[in-house]
Write a protein that holds these residues in place. Structure first.
Motif, PDB file in Angstrom:
ATOM      1  N   ASP A 187      34.342  38.462  30.196  1.00 23.17           N
ATOM      2  CA  ASP A 187      34.120  37.130  29.623  1.00 23.17           C
ATOM      3  C   ASP A 187      32.683  36.947  29.154  1.00 23.17           C
ATOM      4  OD1 ASP A 187      36.745  36.442  29.969  1.00 23.17           O
ATOM      5  OD2 ASP A 187      36.410  35.177  31.726  1.00 23.17           O
ATOM      6  N   GLN A 201      32.668  34.035  37.248  1.00 19.68           N
ATOM      7  CA  GLN A 201      33.537  33.175  36.448  1.00 19.68           C
ATOM      8  C   GLN A 201      32.929  31.775  36.331  1.00 19.68           C
ATOM      9  OE1 GLN A 201      34.598  35.430  38.657  1.00 19.68           O
ATOM     10  NE2 GLN A 201      35.759  36.724  37.279  1.00 19.68           N
ATOM     11  N   LYS A 222      39.451  29.476  37.155  1.00 20.24           N
ATOM     12  CA  LYS A 222      39.543  30.879  37.554  1.00 20.24           C
ATOM     13  C   LYS A 222      38.532  31.191  38.657  1.00 20.24           C
ATOM     14  CE  LYS A 222      39.627  33.630  33.992  1.00 20.24           C
ATOM     15  NZ  LYS A 222      39.288  34.628  32.946  1.00 20.24           N
ATOM     16  N   ASN A 232      30.368  31.853  33.797  1.00 22.66           N
ATOM     17  CA  ASN A 232      30.991  31.934  32.472  1.00 22.66           C
ATOM     18  C   ASN A 232      31.718  30.639  32.104  1.00 22.66           C
ATOM     19  OD1 ASN A 232      30.235  34.558  31.733  1.00 22.66           O
ATOM     20  ND2 ASN A 232      31.916  35.461  32.900  1.00 22.66           N
ATOM     21  N   GLN A 233      31.594  29.631  32.946  1.00 28.79           N
ATOM     22  CA  GLN A 233      32.225  28.324  32.752  1.00 28.79           C
ATOM     23  C   GLN A 233      33.748  28.400  32.761  1.00 28.79           C
ATOM     24  OE1 GLN A 233      30.279  26.827  29.236  1.00 28.79           O
ATOM     25  NE2 GLN A 233      28.408  26.339  30.365  1.00 28.79           N
ATOM     26  N   LYS A 234      34.276  29.346  33.503  1.00 26.11           N
ATOM     27  CA  LYS A 234      35.721  29.466  33.737  1.00 26.11           C
ATOM     28  C   LYS A 234      35.974  28.921  35.144  1.00 26.11           C
ATOM     29  CE  LYS A 234      36.273  31.951  29.962  1.00 26.11           C
ATOM     30  NZ  LYS A 234      37.092  31.642  28.838  1.00 26.11           N
TER      31      LYS A 234
END
Length: 154
Positions: free
Chosen positions: A86, A20, A28, A23-25
C-alpha cells in the motif's frame, strides 16, 4: 524500497496493523491489530518469549498453544507485505513483491512445527528462536525466486 515503504515495513514489524494505520487503511489496521492481540493472548506468546529469553526453553514449549501460534506467521508477514504494498501505491516497479514475505511465512511456520524437535549444535532453540532463524532462508529463497521470475518474464 523507498523511505515510506521502509517506514511502514518497520512499523508492521513492531506490531501488525501499524503500517496499515500509517497508510490510512484504518479498518484493515484495526482488524490486524485485533487479530494480533487475539492470537498473541490465546497462544501465550508473550509468556513463551519471556521464558525463552530467560533460557527456559522447556517452559516456553509448555506455555505455548501451538494451535493458536500457527496463525501468527501468516498474520505477521501478511501485515508487513500489505503495508509495503500500500505504501508503494500502484507502482509496477516491484512485481512479485509478495514472494519474500510468503516464503518467510512458510519457513517460520515450518520452524514452529519443528521447534520442539530440532537442535542446532545440540541446543534446543524452541518455539521462539528457531522460527526466528527460519525467517532468513525464507526471505532469501523468496528473493531468489522473485529475481528468477522477473528475469524470466522480461
Amino acid at each position: 524500497m523507498n523511505k515510506g515503504m521502509f517506514e511502514k515495513l518497520l512499523w508492521s514489524i513492531a506490531l501488525p496493523g501499524f503500517g496499515q494505520l500509517l497508510n490510512q487503511k484504518y479498518v484493515k489496521g484495526i482488524l490486524l491489530i485485533s487479530l494480533e492481540f487475539l492470537v498473541n493472548i490465546q497462544s501465550n506468546f508473550n509468556k513463551a518469549i519471556i521464558s525463552s529469553f530467560l533460557g527456559n526453553i522447556d517452559t516456553s514449549i509448555e506455555q505455548i498453544d501451538f494451535q493458536w501460534l500457527m496463525f501468527y506467521p501468516c498474520l505477521y508477514f501478511f501485515s508487513m507485505w500489505d503495508a509495503v504494498k500500500d505504501a508503494n501505491g500502484k507502482n509496477e516497479a516491484t512485481p512479485f513483491l509478495f514472494l519474500p514475505f510468503v516464503f518467510a511465512a512458510y519457513f517460520v511456520t515450518l520452524g514452529l512445527i519443528y521447534s520442539t524437535k530440532v537442535k542446532l549444535f545440540g541446543i534446543l532453540l524452541g518455539p521462539i528462536f528457531l522460527p526466528m532463524l527460519f525467517v532468513i532462508p525464507g526471505i532469501l529463497i523468496g528473493l531468489i525466486i522473485k529475481k528468477f521470475i522477473t528475469r524470466f518474464i522480461k
